[in-house]
Design a protein around this motif. Structure first.
Motif, PDB file in Angstrom:
ATOM      1  N   THR A   1       0.842  -1.195   0.000  1.00  0.00           N
ATOM      2  CA  THR A   1       0.000   0.000   0.000  1.00  0.00           C
ATOM      3  C   THR A   1       0.877   1.246   0.000  1.00  0.00           C
ATOM      4  N   GLY A   2       2.024   1.158  -0.670  1.00  0.00           N
ATOM      5  CA  GLY A   2       3.023   2.217  -0.641  1.00  0.00           C
ATOM      6  C   GLY A   2       2.747   3.361  -1.590  1.00  0.00           C
ATOM      7  N   ILE A   3       3.826   4.027  -2.009  1.00  0.00           N
ATOM      8  CA  ILE A   3       3.698   5.274  -2.774  1.00  0.00           C
ATOM      9  C   ILE A   3       3.296   5.042  -4.228  1.00  0.00           C
ATOM     10  N   GLY A   4       3.422   3.800  -4.713  1.00  0.00           N
ATOM     11  CA  GLY A   4       3.026   3.500  -6.076  1.00  0.00           C
ATOM     12  C   GLY A   4       3.918   4.172  -7.110  1.00  0.00           C
ATOM     13  N   MET A   5       3.500   4.081  -8.362  1.00  0.00           N
ATOM     14  CA  MET A   5       4.283   4.680  -9.451  1.00  0.00           C
ATOM     15  C   MET A   5       3.351   5.067 -10.584  1.00  0.00           C
ATOM     16  N   SER A   6       3.822   5.945 -11.440  1.00  0.00           N
ATOM     17  CA  SER A   6       3.010   6.381 -12.576  1.00  0.00           C
ATOM     18  C   SER A   6       2.920   5.269 -13.621  1.00  0.00           C
ATOM     19  N   LYS A   7       1.882   5.364 -14.456  1.00  0.00           N
ATOM     20  CA  LYS A   7       1.697   4.376 -15.518  1.00  0.00           C
ATOM     21  C   LYS A   7       2.860   4.416 -16.497  1.00  0.00           C
ATOM     22  N   GLU A   8       3.378   5.633 -16.750  1.00  0.00           N
ATOM     23  CA  GLU A   8       4.486   5.790 -17.689  1.00  0.00           C
ATOM     24  C   GLU A   8       5.742   5.097 -17.173  1.00  0.00           C
ATOM     25  N   PHE A   9       6.035   5.278 -15.899  1.00  0.00           N
ATOM     26  CA  PHE A   9       7.242   4.657 -15.354  1.00  0.00           C
ATOM     27  C   PHE A   9       7.085   3.145 -15.231  1.00  0.00           C
ATOM     28  N   ALA A  10       5.870   2.684 -14.925  1.00  0.00           N
ATOM     29  CA  ALA A  10       5.641   1.243 -14.777  1.00  0.00           C
ATOM     30  C   ALA A  10       6.024   0.485 -16.043  1.00  0.00           C
ATOM     31  N   SER A  11       5.889   1.140 -17.206  1.00  0.00           N
ATOM     32  CA  SER A  11       6.237   0.477 -18.466  1.00  0.00           C
ATOM     33  C   SER A  11       7.741   0.373 -18.664  1.00  0.00           C
ATOM     34  N   HIS A  12       8.548   1.073 -17.832  1.00  0.00           N
ATOM     35  CA  HIS A  12      10.014   1.052 -17.957  1.00  0.00           C
ATOM     36  C   HIS A  12      10.700   0.481 -16.722  1.00  0.00           C
ATOM     37  N   ILE A  13       9.922  -0.025 -15.765  1.00  0.00           N
ATOM     38  CA  ILE A  13      10.506  -0.378 -14.466  1.00  0.00           C
ATOM     39  C   ILE A  13      11.524  -1.509 -14.554  1.00  0.00           C
ATOM     40  N   PHE A  14      11.417  -2.359 -15.586  1.00  0.00           N
ATOM     41  CA  PHE A  14      12.340  -3.490 -15.690  1.00  0.00           C
ATOM     42  C   PHE A  14      13.585  -3.163 -16.519  1.00  0.00           C
ATOM     43  N   GLU A  15      13.750  -1.899 -16.906  1.00  0.00           N
ATOM     44  CA  GLU A  15      14.943  -1.493 -17.642  1.00  0.00           C
ATOM     45  C   GLU A  15      16.061  -1.172 -16.659  1.00  0.00           C
ATOM     46  N   PRO A  16      17.318  -1.495 -17.022  1.00  0.00           N
ATOM     47  CA  PRO A  16      18.433  -1.241 -16.096  1.00  0.00           C
ATOM     48  C   PRO A  16      18.611   0.237 -15.801  1.00  0.00           C
ATOM     49  N   PHE A  17      19.071   0.534 -14.588  1.00  0.00           N
ATOM     50  CA  PHE A  17      19.441   1.883 -14.139  1.00  0.00           C
ATOM     51  C   PHE A  17      18.261   2.852 -14.161  1.00  0.00           C
ATOM     52  N   THR A  18      17.030   2.334 -14.056  1.00  0.00           N
ATOM     53  CA  THR A  18      15.855   3.184 -14.176  1.00  0.00           C
ATOM     54  C   THR A  18      15.207   3.406 -12.814  1.00  0.00           C
ATOM     55  N   ARG A  19      14.961   4.675 -12.501  1.00  0.00           N
ATOM     56  CA  ARG A  19      14.227   5.033 -11.285  1.00  0.00           C
ATOM     57  C   ARG A  19      13.293   6.188 -11.621  1.00  0.00           C
ATOM     58  N   GLU A  20      12.063   6.164 -11.036  1.00  0.00           N
ATOM     59  CA  GLU A  20      11.111   7.243 -11.334  1.00  0.00           C
ATOM     60  C   GLU A  20      11.606   8.553 -10.752  1.00  0.00           C
ATOM     61  N   GLU A  21      12.114   8.517  -9.540  1.00  0.00           N
ATOM     62  CA  GLU A  21      12.722   9.678  -8.918  1.00  0.00           C
ATOM     63  C   GLU A  21      14.012   9.224  -8.277  1.00  0.00           C
ATOM     64  N   SER A  22      15.086   9.995  -8.450  1.00  0.00           N
ATOM     65  CA  SER A  22      16.345   9.618  -7.820  1.00  0.00           C
ATOM     66  C   SER A  22      16.237   9.826  -6.324  1.00  0.00           C
ATOM     67  N   SER A  23      17.166   9.211  -5.577  1.00  0.00           N
ATOM     68  CA  SER A  23      17.143   9.317  -4.126  1.00  0.00           C
ATOM     69  C   SER A  23      17.393  10.743  -3.667  1.00  0.00           C
ATOM     70  N   THR A  24      17.970  11.574  -4.542  1.00  0.00           N
ATOM     71  CA  THR A  24      18.165  12.975  -4.171  1.00  0.00           C
ATOM     72  C   THR A  24      16.836  13.705  -4.110  1.00  0.00           C
ATOM     73  N   VAL A  25      15.785  13.124  -4.736  1.00  0.00           N
ATOM     74  CA  VAL A  25      14.471  13.759  -4.741  1.00  0.00           C
ATOM     75  C   VAL A  25      13.577  13.165  -3.667  1.00  0.00           C
ATOM     76  N   ASN A  26      13.441  11.809  -3.669  1.00  0.00           N
ATOM     77  CA  ASN A  26      12.498  11.205  -2.724  1.00  0.00           C
ATOM     78  C   ASN A  26      13.141  10.686  -1.448  1.00  0.00           C
ATOM     79  N   GLY A  27      14.468  10.737  -1.346  1.00  0.00           N
ATOM     80  CA  GLY A  27      15.139  10.315  -0.122  1.00  0.00           C
ATOM     81  C   GLY A  27      15.206   8.818   0.067  1.00  0.00           C
ATOM     82  N   ILE A  28      14.712   8.021  -0.889  1.00  0.00           N
ATOM     83  CA  ILE A  28      14.741   6.559  -0.776  1.00  0.00           C
ATOM     84  C   ILE A  28      15.907   6.045  -1.600  1.00  0.00           C
ATOM     85  N   PRO A  29      16.910   5.408  -0.976  1.00  0.00           N
ATOM     86  CA  PRO A  29      18.110   4.995  -1.713  1.00  0.00           C
ATOM     87  C   PRO A  29      17.857   3.811  -2.626  1.00  0.00           C
TER      88      PRO A  29
END
Length: 766
Positions: free
Chosen positions: A418-446
């Motif tokens: 029941t967490g923060i979820g993700m956008s539909k656009e990012f969900a289509s790229h989530i399995f690509e290497p080095f991909t994050r919707e927001e970097s840890s510098t933005v959301n604080g999650i490493p």
């Protein structure tokens, strides 16, 4: 750049090119012009990748390195001291050089290079810094005597810089740099640095801007000509090249973003480790504060280790060095191992943890247990990471139908949160290497953006599928599907004679759990009734007992909405007495409530997710063995009398291991390499050592060779002597190699106290 240009011209069939060089008076104007799109590239650029990223630029590979000179007014300049240096404000590159290479120095900005020299002369600063190509001109132009030049130990790298959006030009420039020999550039730089005329490095670039641009453009023409010729030979090959180029560009872009994120993500735990270590050293007399610092150091260390593991795993996948090793496994073991690993993180974030099974009939499967665990652990770790305290994470295991004619059945693992979820656009790229919707510098999650790419690759190698459904602010659900061959039912469940035909009551607020337990108890031979209420369970138990038809077993969930399981057990015991087994079901660690639960009348605990074999073993043990009061149960928390041979060449690792082992009452003898260990075992009496902890990489003789020499020794205790590999080589092939050498188990460094104690408890002979 003359040599550079002549090399380019020699291969371009006298092609003519047009270009427009533009000169700027200082580095600030140059950078602004690039950012505004007035020019396509700048040279020289002294930025590193991270600094360039902050200025919305990309830098090419290094064209050449240049020495940096500190000018001082007599004496020496110690680079390790906290020096104060004057830097011309417009020389952004020199500022970055000092900040990156000498972070302890203080920079004082000036409005001119001349003022830097004057401040040095007046003793207001310790020195000033220029490139080696610039310093002679500065000294001559300033007419200052008595200044001394000191070559600094760190060089500056000279590159081209382009706008972030101009990736194609970046590739072309990199190719040009690869083509031109280093000697051509270095020779030109040396000439300008040593020429008698007064010139600066900026003059060098301005004077040769025509040649630089001409060389680049001529090389582009050459590539086009070669491409046209190649297209005429084979169109199909050209298509493959274009597709490969697109893939490479995406990969290069992703890896560039990854390096930028990693620069921050690695520095963050490192800063914490260094900072809290420093603080701990200054507060040794404050035990509470010291414990807090050490806990934070451990957390940061574990995070840094996970980053390193992700990068190494992705590298091994890309190089094809990961292999699927299938063997018969039991789903119960896989899921309970996963639950044990996740328990601490779930508790630390105060999350609700749901884990259950649906229609799992065939619990023995043939799979790569390690890789299945890695897939589920990656998904569950993400769920925990991106769910706020008080939220819910869960995993459900489902068998989709009976095995087919080939003996294969389909299993689904659904991981939800029941967490923060993700956008539909990012969900289509989530399995690509080095991909994050927001970097840890933005959301604080490493994180590295590699976890789900690794997961997808492993799932593909195992012949499975993985999909994701998510909505911003509402959570995420991963569905992982595998087709596993069903095992030979080595864990077959049969009826329990003493319970056959008798009634049991299940109380659980999850209807799927009630349905699963119903099917399991039917196999055991019992008749089941169930309820989703704790209060109703107490009522049913009382009604059945007073009616002369009591239940002969109770299975109670620990956490129910209206009444917790321990209280339900206490009230049922007050009615039925002590003889009937009552089992508590829970997805959590029950050690904290075990004493209270035993006193309330709990016979045994059974961990969720519940499998047939788990329930069978607990019920069978409950009716076959007389209950032992909780305060009479013997608890072995130490290992007094045990002796371990620790084989480790690193002094610090040896000290850590000895301290951990001594704390739990074990005697430790040490060997600094495999050869010494072999001699110590050969000369000891049989049974002297309970366990051998064997490092792998050691001088003189490594752990593999030592184990191969120990196993053939003509002694009665050698075959049963546990030899445990303890090594930083923690990949699957390393584990297999240690077992082939004759070792019983493998523990990965860095030392984990809980894992070490768990392994010792299984192998120690007291």
């Amino acid at each position: 750049m003359n040599d550079f240009l002549s090399i380019a011209e020699s291969c371009l069939y006298n092609a003519t090119l047009e270009f427009e060089p533009i000169a700027f008076s200082n580095a600030v104007e140059l950078r602004v012009a690039l950012q505004e799109g007035k020019i396509d590239c700048i040279f020289p650029a002294y930025f590193d990748r991270y600094s360039a990223e902050q200025s919305q630029m990309y830098v090419t590979k290094s064209v050449a390195g240049t020495s940096m000179i500190a000018l001082v007014n007599g004496g020496r300049l110690n680079e390790n001291d906290e020096n104060v240096v004057a830097i011309y404000e417009n020389s952004i590159e020199t500022k970055l050089y000092v900040q990156n290479n000498y972070p302890s120095w203080t920079v004082v900005g000036t409005d001119s290079e001349e003022e830097c020299i004057r401040m040095v002369r007046r003793g207001e600063v310790d020195g000033t810094v220029f490139s080696a190509n610039r310093v002679d001109h500065i000294i001559q132009a300033s007419h200052y005597d008595g200044l001394m030049s000191i070559t600094l130990s760190s060089n500056a790298s000279v590159s081209f810089a382009v706008q972030r959006k101009n990736v194609h030009l970046l590739h072309i420039l990199n190719q040009v740099i690869d083509v031109v020999p280093d000697s051509a550039i270095n020779g030109a730089l040396t000439y300008y640095a040593t020429a008698s005329k007064s010139t600066t490095f900026s003059d060098f670039v301005k004077d040769n801007m025509f040649a630089v641009l001409a060389g680049i453009l001529m090389l582009v023409v050459a590539f086009i000509i070669i491409g046209v010729v190649y297209l005429k030979k084979t169109r199909e090959a050209a298509k493959e090249v274009r597709e490969a180029l697109i893939v490479a560009e995406h990969a290069n872009q992703a890896k560039t973003n990854f390096l930028n994120n990693m620069s921050h993500d690695i520095r963050t735990p490192m800063n914490a480790i260094i900072g809290f270590t420093s603080l701990a050293a200054t507060h040794l007399d404050n035990k509470k504060l010291l414990e807090d610092y050490l806990k934070k150091i451990m957390t940061s260390s574990n995070h840094l280790l996970s980053l390193i593991n992700d990068v190494l795993d992705m590298s091994r996948i890309e190089s094809g060095r990961i292999k699927i090793e299938e063997q018969e496994s039991h789903l119960s073991t896989v899921m309970h191992d996963l639950r044990n690993i996740l328990q601490a993180d779930v508790n630390a974030k105060r999350l609700n943890f749901l884990i259950d099974t649906v229609e799992v009939v065939n619990e023995d499967i043939v799979c790569d247990k390690l890789r299945l665990n890695q897939v589920l652990l990656n998904c569950m770790s993400n769920a925990i990471k991106f769910t706020m305290p008080g939220g819910t994470v869960g995993i459900r295991i489902m068998q989709k139908g009976a095995p087919d004619l080939d003996g294969f059945a389909r299993y689904e693992f659904v991981v939800s949160d029941t967490g923060i979820g993700m956008s539909k656009e990012f969900a289509s790229h989530i399995f690509e290497p080095f991909t994050r919707e927001e970097s840890s510098t933005v959301n604080g999650i490493p994180g590295t953006g590699l976890g789900m790419a690794i997961t997808k690759n492993i799932v593909d190698m195992m012949g499975g599928n993985i999909s994701v459904k998510s909505k911003k602010g509402e959570g995420t659900e991963f569905t992982i599907s595998f087709r596993f061959k069903v095992g030979e039912n080595s864990h077959k469940v049969t009826t329990i004679k003493k319970l056959e035909g008798l009634r049991a009551l299940v109380a659980d607020d999850n209807m799927d759990t009630c349905a699963s337990v119903t099917r399991m108890l039917e196999v055991i031979g019992m008749n089941l009734e169930w309820t989703m209420s704790g209060k109703e369970a107490v009522y049913k138990a009382k009604f059945a007992y007073e009616g002369g038809k009591p239940y002969k077993a109770f299975i109670i969930d620990w956490l129910m909405p209206d009444m917790n399981g321990v209280e339900v057990v206490r009230q049922i015991r007050n009615v039925i007495g002590e003889d009937t087994p009552i089992i508590i079901l829970t997805a959590y660690d029950w050690t904290e409530i075990e004493e209270e639960a035993r006193k309330a009348g709990v016979t045994a605990f059974c961990a969720k997710p519940l499998f047939s074999l788990d329930l069978y073993e607990v019920l069978n043990a409950s009716v076959e063995v007389e209950s032992v009061p909780y305060n009479e149960v013997k608890r072995n928390t130490h290992f007094e009398g045990g002796r371990i041979l620790l084989v480790e060449d690193n002094d610090l690792n040896r000290e850590i291991a000895v301290t951990i082992l001594s704390d739990i009452g074990i005697q430790v003898e040490e060997a600094e390499n495999g050869k010494v260990a072999v001699e110590m075992i050969r000369s000891s009496v049989p049974g002297y050592y309970g366990i051998v902890l064997m490092d792998i990489q050691m001088p003189v003789m490594d752990g593999y060779e030592a184990t191969r020499l120990i196993r053939p020794l003509d002694r009665p205790d050698i075959d049963s002597l546990p030899i445990i590999a303890v090594s930083a080589n923690a990949f699957e092939e390393d584990i297999m190699k240690s077992k082939e050498a004759g070792m019983n188990e493998h523990i990965a460094k860095p030392f984990n106290r809980e894992k070490l104690e768990e392994v010792i408890s299984r192998y120690m002979r007291l």
